[in-house]
Design an enzyme around this catalytic site. Sequence first.
Site, PDB file in Angstrom:
ATOM      1  NE  ARG A  68       7.790-136.358   8.836  1.00  0.00           N
ATOM      2  CZ  ARG A  68       8.320-137.525   8.483  1.00  0.00           C
ATOM      3  NH1 ARG A  68       8.029-138.618   9.165  1.00  0.00           N
ATOM      4  NH2 ARG A  68       9.127-137.600   7.451  1.00  0.00           N
ATOM      5  CE1 TYR A 100       5.024-127.472   4.893  1.00  0.00           C
ATOM      6  CE2 TYR A 100       6.508-125.903   3.894  1.00  0.00           C
ATOM      7  CZ  TYR A 100       5.428-126.171   4.695  1.00  0.00           C
ATOM      8  OH  TYR A 100       4.767-125.148   5.287  1.00  0.00           O
ATOM      9  CD  GLU A 101       9.297-130.088   7.614  1.00  0.00           C
ATOM     10  OE1 GLU A 101      10.106-130.999   7.812  1.00  0.00           O
ATOM     11  OE2 GLU A 101       9.618-128.891   7.549  1.00  0.00           O
ATOM     12  N   GLY A 102       8.287-134.432   4.491  1.00  0.00           N
ATOM     13  CA  GLY A 102       7.879-135.796   4.142  1.00  0.00           C
ATOM     14  C   GLY A 102       6.563-135.750   3.412  1.00  0.00           C
ATOM     15  CD  GLN A 120       4.402-137.484   7.028  1.00  0.00           C
ATOM     16  OE1 GLN A 120       4.277-137.953   8.161  1.00  0.00           O
ATOM     17  NE2 GLN A 120       5.440-136.745   6.667  1.00  0.00           N
TER      18      GLN A 120
END
Lengths: 600, 600
Positions: B296, B440-442, B447
């Site tokens: 992140r 992406y990555e959440g 977030q």
Amino acid sequence: MPAYRAPVQDTLFLINDVLGIERHANLPGFANATPDMVEAVLTEAGKFCEEVLFPINQSGDLEGCTRHDDGSVTTPKGFKEAYKAYCDAGWGLLTAPEEFGGQGLPHVIGFPVEEYRNAANQAFAMYPGLSQGATAAILVKGSEEQKATYVPKMVSGEWTGTMNLTEPHCGTDLGLIRTRAVPNGDGSYAVTGTKIFISSGEHDLADNIIHLVLAKTPDAPDSVKGISLFIVPKFLVNEDGSLGERNTLSCGSIEHKMGIHANSTCVMNYDGAKGWMVGEENKGLAAMFIMMNAARLGVGIQGLGQADVALQNAVHYAQDRRQGRALTGPQDPEEKADPLFVHPDVRRMLMDGKATVEGLRALCLWGALQVDLSHVAASEEERQQADDLVSLLTPVIKGYGTDKGYEVATNAQQVFGGHGYIEEQGMSQYVRDARITMIYEGANGVQAMDLVGRKLAQNGGREIQDFFAIVDGECAAAKDKPAFADLAVRLEKANGELKAATMWFMQNGMANPNNVGAGAHHYMHILGIVALGSMWLMMAEAAQKALDEGRGNKPFLEAKLVTARYFGERFLPDAGSLRRKIEAGSEAMMALTPDQFLAA
Amino acid sequence: MPAYRAPVQDTLFLINDVLGIERHANLPGFANATPDMVEAVLTEAGKFCEEVLFPINQSGDLEGCTRHDDGSVTTPKGFKEAYKAYCDAGWGLLTAPEEFGGQGLPHVIGFPVEEYRNAANQAFAMYPGLSQGATAAILVKGSEEQKATYVPKMVSGEWTGTMNLTEPHCGTDLGLIRTRAVPNGDGSYAVTGTKIFISSGEHDLADNIIHLVLAKTPDAPDSVKGISLFIVPKFLVNEDGSLGERNTLSCGSIEHKMGIHANSTCVMNYDGAKGWMVGEENKGLAAMFIMMNAARLGVGIQGLGQADVALQNAVHYAQDRRQGRALTGPQDPEEKADPLFVHPDVRRMLMDGKATVEGLRALCLWGALQVDLSHVAASEEERQQADDLVSLLTPVIKGYGTDKGYEVATNAQQVFGGHGYIEEQGMSQYVRDARITMIYEGANGVQAMDLVGRKLAQNGGREIQDFFAIVDGECAAAKDKPAFADLAVRLEKANGELKAATMWFMQNGMANPNNVGAGAHHYMHILGIVALGSMWLMMAEAAQKALDEGRGNKPFLEAKLVTARYFGERFLPDAGSLRRKIEAGSEAMMALTPDQFLAA
């Protein structure tokens, strides 16, 4: 699979309940627009866009246009058939004058059709869209002979039109144009030069393409005051109206773009091509602005269209896709997860989208009605006021509308998570297609400068003062009604921020015009926010009235009330922070040298 | 032609003048990071990214990756050679532990290199980037044998790594995972299932690919508490470290995406593939979060990188392209037009970009320093506070950072007008590549929920209280100094809005958790604004100090002071309107049914 449904219900609510166009039934054009007729037209138009244009939207993006070695351009599979169906159904005729074969309907009926078309397939819609702009210029500035020669076939769609402004070294700054037009001695001109970014410049949809080209005559002043407008047809037209020889112009290449792949964006080379002046010599810019103003409203509608189709798909996805649980506890305990729809941050993106899309739709239709009234209202005073309002709000509909349209499309893509980034899902295309709307027909920064540099100042500020008064009047009337008091108070406050920003420009623009330029974009956004707030107040009142009278679709009308409240709570507060940014002026903004910008 | 210059000067200013990392020279890793060494590393890294990675960025986008019938994937022309050069130069070793062949440098030195790499070529940077995340998980959770087997070759770059989380029906909600891992009886597991969106899942850059795969063991609970993490190598590794048989896993297809075309996004099919559990059974999520947190921050850096390269090109274009005249009168009367740079609205986009890019860079490096301190600071208290701060700000760096990165890239594209929409110019790619960072990555909404749902609440709110105190302390100290008083007052006010929003969540979240969810995204943005404001105050003070002492590059330092002022005037006011939106709560946001969303 991507889906699109034309928002006919919402359009009819706006036309009948909010704008009440029946009040204007006495005016030319409006007489034909009976409620039944309007509903039939919009329903059919919606169906056409859903069933003919939308199914070739994604495939058109994927395939794009192809230029062949001979300079001809093939549009993607299905476009030719769809265009023929479009012409056969007479969709180009709606708002065209009856004397040239059109139906003479008001723009307030034509705009929604344009919205559906653009939402369903923006790249396709640009082919007839540019024809409309070109036709408008010929109608207003062309000679009787030019009108008779070109307009009927452009209206029917047999021929299409283009706008040729940009050259490699000049976009916004048209004074730099190098294309030359030299008199041939027979009333025609030999046009020579290179134009770029010519949308629909060459294609296989129509028999002829009527290029409207800005160029300079030999002795023209070397500035925007030396620009003339020319009709330069792809095929010369014989006296009997049949097609004659091929003109000496060609498509040199087509651009590889971020989006609108199915519209051919051409480099057009004019090599002594035969052209005919439209209107007066050196007055081409004024003629061009007839095209541009229509086109700018049209681009605002494109932004709206892309936002709507993207939002619709996001709403479907948020219902279908299950992921996680509601914060308030499982909503569907029998399923392994709840739909995305339960998550507040997903709902924020959908509600932001809904408040924007329906607000912009109202503003566009309200603008269309002003266009109509500016031509046909009974009194000179009404015509003038309508013209003032549409003139003031054109840059807002274009600039604010497309900034927000792109934002809505981006958020709709975001709802899809990783799937939104995959081309197959279709969401990327809406974002990529929407992106151009912020750029062409005058980039949004140019719109902002048109607003603060020209529209605010002209006629002693009459236009903006009118606007203030209209909004204040609405607020004063609504504040007494508990159902709308909160929204009215918030709107009045936002209108106050707009007035303060206007005043600040007046007080600080004289000393340094950069103070106005530095706040132009923010000002355009405050005006957009207030204009949409005003539309939401109008929509809320109309919805409440219908509910009180037991008319209409209750869930639809109640949603209007909720969304109006949401707009007040979540959009109007920005007016205050935007005003504070404007009041910061231009000092820090303009202080750095180019070298200081790069921290490398 | 697109250009990129690594911002080494700015990085060194941050490391030396703002963060003063020399103060930490007593700590492990920092001892090696002498100013000369750091400058040499960054200069070389910058050169590598400018000369090797950037030149294949645009061609990589155009060509994309190719999957062959046998499931193998070829990266675009030049990627293999560039990756070899990357490994040969040892760029993967910088922050890796010395015992596994790394250089053991602090992350505050590694992050800038990651930024340059991502700015120069995001699709390329993702290959080593994912290896870093996978390596981090093995380092923390793997057995000694696993570390010895995999880490040295992943650090050197001989092998790369991936993260396998997502499945067709589950992204954010990992409890829904269906991939199964059945014990083979020999300590290994047979892993079976389909994973999608696997970045760098298959390619031709490295000899082996070490997949880290989330899967469920046969008796695992049917929730996130039943997920385990497995190492599943493409080629099994013999005891002597050589490559053994091909594992039963394959790339089923690669996705056609909006951007990052040169990174292969794979559907990975595991068909009883041999895997080994990392860490404890059913504790895979914790291990995965080690990868995720690093990833992140890495994605925040990607957003920064794309913003920077896009901005640099916009600055060049604004200097080169001439169009129109300055509002204050011709700046270059001998030319036919002035550069775009004279126009306030162009300058607004550039200054917004500069204030964002340099602010985010500061925040990322400050975050990297906290990562370092959380591991190696002298006292438990210092380590804890650093860990608290990076934990609180990771979702902000990712979520706010990439929202703003995309905005900067979009505005930079806007500076180019129509030329920005043409792929040849390169600006479209920055926007398209930046777009994935919000997803992406959440996704950024995730977030925001991580921030308000987890980070704010944990430890009785200790992290956010620490943050408030740090910012208040900065403001109190700066308010006495006339040069920074205005910024400090504005920052204190914004911090007050943040406190008020926090308080509102505490008072209204208990009754209805949707009230927190409805404000999560706005809260993340207020925190981002305040964090960047705090960075700008630190940068302004450091710049003033250097100027007072007659050190450094004067125009560069003066630009810091101007941009700090600009940030105060143009960014901090948003905190107030965002707070008001939060205080609107969730009622209107959550009121509509799905059917009410569609106005068709």
